[in-house]
Every structure is written in structure tokens, then in C-alpha cells.
Enzyme design. Structure first.
Site: not given
Length: 180
Positions: A138-139
Site C-alpha cells: 500500500p504505497c
């Protein structure tokens, strides 16, 4: 690991793509401007891989990604990822990013601290910019200094990042005990 197949699937934020190998996800991609754009990008990444019906285990991952992008609190941390081609630095960044719970955030500098390389916030941003597993890694939960929504390379840029954080009803900063 080579990809065996890929598919494009609908989510609350648009059509995402996923490619799989033998027992692990090879690529997961956030939406392009339209479904055809997502399919073209998947083909550029995996030119000799057929579009296919996902096997049952991949279909379960797809359903979980769809739920996450609709607001479910699933960290997807148990989804197997093929990181063979990723540099060690990127792998360490992705590990920290995967540990950020839905609805929480860290800054690039905090991720750099967590991997034991303070001062490498820019390199953390570059690693996340090359993330082949979004949103499983989950950047979008990693922000600029002062919790600013900077530096997002997905189509739609920062607007997409902020939309994803809004869907998660994000609270800025790690909650106590997240990394203890």
C-alpha cells in the site's frame, strides 16, 4: 517467477490489473484512465502472458483488493508476492509499507527509519514509485513530510492517493504499537 496469466477487474476506483505466477502474485496494478489502458499496461509488463480467468486463489485476492478499495479493513499482508526481481532495498521498503494498517499512514522518512536507513526518504519514494504490487503493497499509505499527499505515480497522481486514503478513512500517523 514468470507470470502465467493476468486479468483486469473492476474496483470502486476503476479497473485494476493483476498477474500471477505459480502460487504468488507477480503484479498488481492500480487503474489507468480506462479498462483498456489498464490492459495495455499489463501487456507492456507481461507481453507474452495471456489474459485469463484467474485461478481460485487469485480470484480470492481480487475479491479482497476490491473490498479494500471499497473501504474494507484488510491489510492483504498474507497475499504471497513474487519479489524475486526486486532489489533488496525495495523489498525492505515494501515490507514496512505492508505493515501499515488500512486507515493509517507513515511518512517516507518514517519508512526510511524503520528500514534502518535514516536520510533515505527520497530513495524510499523511488522504491514506492516502482511498486509492482499496488495496492497489496500500500504505497498510498506513505506520505511526504508533515503528512502531505505528495509523490504518487499512479494515474491520477496525488488525487488517487488521497481518494484511496479517504476510502480507508485514514488517520495520519502510525497507531501505538504498530511497529513494536
Amino acid at each position: 517467477m514468470a507470470a502465467l496469466g493476468y486479468c483486469v477487474f473492476d474496483t470502486a476506483i476503476g479497473a485494476c490489473g493483476i498477474a500471477w505466477g505459480e502460487g504468488a502474485i507477480v503484479t498488481c496494478q492500480l487503474p489507468e484512465r480506462d479498462r483498456e489502458g489498464t490492459a495495455r499496461r499489463m501487456l507492456r509488463r507481461h507481453p507474452d502472458v495471456p489474459q485469463a480467468e484467474p485461478p481460485e486463489w487469485v480470484a480470492r485476492v481480487v475479491a479482497r483488493v476490491q473490498a479494500l478499495l471499497a473501504g474494507a479493513k484488510d491489510d492483504l499482508a498474507d497475499v504471497p508476492l513474487d519479489m524475486q526481481g526486486e532489489p533488496d532495498f525495495n523489498r525492505r521498503v515494501y515490507e514496512v509499507a505492508r505493515a501499515i494498517a488500512p486507515g493509517r499512514t507513515l511518512t517516507y522518512g518514517e519508512v526510511a527509519q524503520r528500514i534502518g536507513e535514516p536520510g533515505s526518504a527520497r530513495a524510499v519514494g523511488q522504491a514506492l514509485g516502482h511498486n509492482p504490487f499496488a495496492p497489496i503493497v500500500p504505497c498510498h499509505r506513505v506520505l511526504g513530510a508533515g503528512n502531505t499527499g505528495v509523490g504518487f505515480s499512479a494515474t491520477g497522481g496525488v488525487d488517487t492517493k488521497l481518494k484511496m486514503l479517504e476510502i480507508e478513512r485514514a488517520q495520519l500517523g502510525a497507531h501505538p504499537g504498530l511497529f513494536d
